[in-house]
Design a protein around this motif. Structure first.
Motif, mmCIF file in Angstrom:
data_model
loop_
_atom_site.group_PDB
_atom_site.id
_atom_site.type_symbol
_atom_site.label_atom_id
_atom_site.label_comp_id
_atom_site.label_asym_id
_atom_site.label_seq_id
_atom_site.Cartn_x
_atom_site.Cartn_y
_atom_site.Cartn_z
ATOM 1 N N PRO A 1 -0.586 -3.831 -7.165
ATOM 2 C CA PRO A 1 -0.546 -3.164 -5.860
ATOM 3 C C PRO A 1 0.748 -3.480 -5.108
ATOM 4 C CG PRO A 1 -1.779 -5.197 -5.678
ATOM 5 C CD PRO A 1 -1.286 -5.136 -7.094
ATOM 6 N N PRO A 2 1.009 -2.748 -4.027
ATOM 7 C CA PRO A 2 2.092 -3.152 -3.131
ATOM 8 C C PRO A 2 1.798 -4.551 -2.585
ATOM 9 C CG PRO A 2 1.186 -0.991 -2.523
ATOM 10 C CD PRO A 2 0.290 -1.563 -3.568
ATOM 11 N N PRO A 3 2.823 -5.257 -2.082
ATOM 12 C CA PRO A 3 2.656 -6.664 -1.733
ATOM 13 C C PRO A 3 1.564 -6.953 -0.697
ATOM 14 C CG PRO A 3 4.965 -5.978 -1.513
ATOM 15 C CD PRO A 3 4.187 -4.763 -1.891
ATOM 16 N N GLN B 1 4.335 1.969 -14.283
ATOM 17 C CA GLN B 1 4.801 0.854 -13.465
ATOM 18 C C GLN B 1 3.697 0.036 -12.802
ATOM 19 O OE1 GLN B 1 7.568 3.381 -11.312
ATOM 20 N NE2 GLN B 1 9.165 1.861 -11.672
ATOM 21 N N THR B 2 2.579 0.657 -12.526
ATOM 22 C CA THR B 2 1.530 -0.089 -11.821
ATOM 23 C C THR B 2 0.459 -0.637 -12.760
ATOM 24 O OG1 THR B 2 0.405 2.001 -11.375
ATOM 25 C CG2 THR B 2 1.789 1.117 -9.617
ATOM 26 N N ALA B 3 0.595 -0.397 -14.056
ATOM 27 C CA ALA B 3 -0.427 -0.878 -14.990
ATOM 28 C C ALA B 3 -0.308 -2.389 -15.198
ATOM 29 C CB ALA B 3 -0.301 -0.151 -16.326
ATOM 30 N N VAL C 1 -7.605 -0.207 -1.337
ATOM 31 C CA VAL C 1 -7.855 0.713 -0.217
ATOM 32 C C VAL C 1 -8.986 1.706 -0.475
ATOM 33 C CG1 VAL C 1 -5.498 0.603 0.658
ATOM 34 C CG2 VAL C 1 -6.066 2.302 -1.074
ATOM 35 N N HIS C 2 -9.773 1.482 -1.500
ATOM 36 C CA HIS C 2 -10.748 2.515 -1.863
ATOM 37 C C HIS C 2 -12.210 2.073 -1.777
ATOM 38 C CE1 HIS C 2 -7.525 5.132 -2.919
ATOM 39 N NE2 HIS C 2 -7.173 4.487 -4.010
ATOM 40 N N CYS C 3 -12.472 0.953 -1.109
ATOM 41 C CA CYS C 3 -13.872 0.525 -0.948
ATOM 42 C C CYS C 3 -14.007 -0.174 0.398
ATOM 43 C CB CYS C 3 -14.274 -0.410 -2.087
ATOM 44 S SG CYS C 3 -16.004 -0.884 -2.029
ATOM 45 N N ASP C 4 -14.886 0.344 1.225
ATOM 46 C CA ASP C 4 -15.047 -0.160 2.583
ATOM 47 C C ASP C 4 -16.404 -0.871 2.694
ATOM 48 O OD1 ASP C 4 -15.922 -0.069 5.435
ATOM 49 O OD2 ASP C 4 -13.997 0.959 5.717
ATOM 50 N N VAL C 5 -16.356 -2.116 3.125
ATOM 51 C CA VAL C 5 -17.581 -2.924 3.219
ATOM 52 C C VAL C 5 -18.653 -2.216 4.036
ATOM 53 C CG1 VAL C 5 -18.519 -4.990 4.353
ATOM 54 C CG2 VAL C 5 -16.558 -5.199 2.835
#
Ligand SMILES: [Zn+2]
Length: 392
Positions: free
Chosen positions: A287-289, A76-78, A260-264
């Motif tokens: 992604p979610p909206p 579903q997320t592809a 959500v997986h990379c923080d500046v």
């Protein structure tokens, strides 16, 4: 008597940036029979069936996204691979465990062949990949989802397509009391199949050093620059010794940015301390909206804005991922004889902002806008649209 042109496609006047060859300057580049045929200061356009003036634009090897989700329709997320990849100068996409040994064959035989992007895979250590993520949050709530022998056989049986095994160390995917067993199993699959381990290390249920213990040279620590608890920095923002030791022994520090997986801030501290990303990748998915997931051209631009040089950012998205996968004899460079995969970008100047899930905003003055993508020596994307085969 007329002779057939020597080349199928010629790009003239662009600034070629090809870190593998150490080229950064104005070059013409010609393609023939799907491969790069010639790179030199001047190539006569009459030698090519089709030629295009790309003066002032940046020409790079086709980008390689080492972590994306491309099992379109099987998951579903592809995402739709060609729309996402070719529009961003990406010619090779590596699916990071959307499928496992139970359901990868439809991906290999029906979904991927329907696209022009070169699509390869890591298989998930969970037998069904990410198919049950929407309902269960991940695939490893029941250790019976893991079959080391069958997963290993599937990888071994698909050389040139399967490059390793993926395991998601995320609190929603695996319980703390099962996490070590999941890591042991994934390690066993990689060893048994003679392949690589790719580990999701964001939001982990167990300490990061426990996970890194399982990882050796060439294994991929994906989402390495996340800002969640158990990230790569200690409380004083110093790189944790176990992370530095992993990098020193050749563990690949991969971005897999996602929403959500990379923080500046983590990236900036890592860059300051001499630990840049080995590979820049997207973790592209639907992604979610409320989240933004950037494509490769934006991530190269963002890491350039954060202080990587453009040659380093391009190497981390072309020659280095090719090298990590053992594909550097055919991909990741524009040397004659390599696959005819290239990207042409406008270096757009302006005021750009890239956000991350922590609310950090990264400003930049330059963005790579995709002008053209060449796949297998033919134009596959041009000025905002997918091209049909044979169209120029
Ligand atoms: Zn992913």
């Amino acid at each position: 008597m007329t002779t057939a042109p020597a080349y199928d496609l010629l790009l003239t006047g662009g600034t070629v940036l090809d870190p593998a060859q150490g080229i950064d300057g104005r070059k013409d580049i010609a393609f023939k029979n799907g491969l790069v045929a010639e790179v030199s200061d001047r190539i006569d356009p009459s030698n090519a069936t089709s030629s295009l003036d790309v003066t002032g634009k940046l020409v790079t090897p086709g980008l390689i996204d080492i972590h994306g989700h491309f099992y379109h329709g099987g998951n579903q997320t592809a995402v739709h691979p060609d729309e996402i990849c070719l529009s961003s100068g990406t010619t090779t996409g590596i699916d990071a465990g959307s499928a496992g040994f139970i359901n990868y064959e439809a991906m290999r035989d029906y979904v991927f062949p329907a696209h022009r992007t070169r699509l390869l895979a890591f298989l998930h250590v969970s037998g069904v990949g990410l198919a049950n993520n929407k309902l269960l949050g991940g695939g490893l709530h029941d250790m019976r989802m893991i079959d080391v022998d069958q997963t290993s056989d599937a990888i071994k049986g698909n050389p040139g397509f399967c490059f390793g095994v993926k395991v998601r160390m995320h609190i929603n995917a695996v319980a703390a009391w099962n996490a070590h067993e999941a890591m042991r199993s994934a390690r066993a699959v990689a060893d048994q199949s003679g392949s690589r381990l790719m580990v999701h290390v964001s939001g982990t249920p167990i300490p990061l050093p426990d996970i890194l213990e399982f990882m050796g040279p060439g294994d991929i620590c994906t989402h390495a620059f996340n800002g969640h608890p158990e990230n790569m920095l200690d409380r004083n923002f110093k790189i944790r010794p176990e992370v530095q030791a992993a990098a020193d022994r050749g563990v690949i520090m991969d971005v897999a940015h996602a929403g959500v997986h990379c923080d500046v801030e983590v990236v900036k501290h890592a860059l300051e301390q001499g630990l840049p990303p080995t590979t820049i990748s997207t973790d592209i998915h639907n992604p979610p909206p409320d989240r933004t997931v950037y494509k490769m051209n934006d991530l190269v631009s963002k890491f350039y804005a954060m202080g990587m040089t453009l040659p380093d950012a391009i190497a981390a998205s072309t020659s280095t991922p090719a090298n990590v996968l053992g594909l550097d004899d055919t991909l990741g460079s524009l040397a004659p004889g390599m696959c005819g995969d290239a990207a042409v970008f406008d270096l757009r100047e302006g005021n750009f902002k890239w956000i991350d899930s922590a609310g950090n905003v990264q400003d930049g003055k330059v963005r790579l806008d995709t002008f053209l993508t060449v796949r297998g020596g033919q134009i596959a994307w041009r000025e905002g649209r997918l091209m049909e085969m044979g169209e120029c």
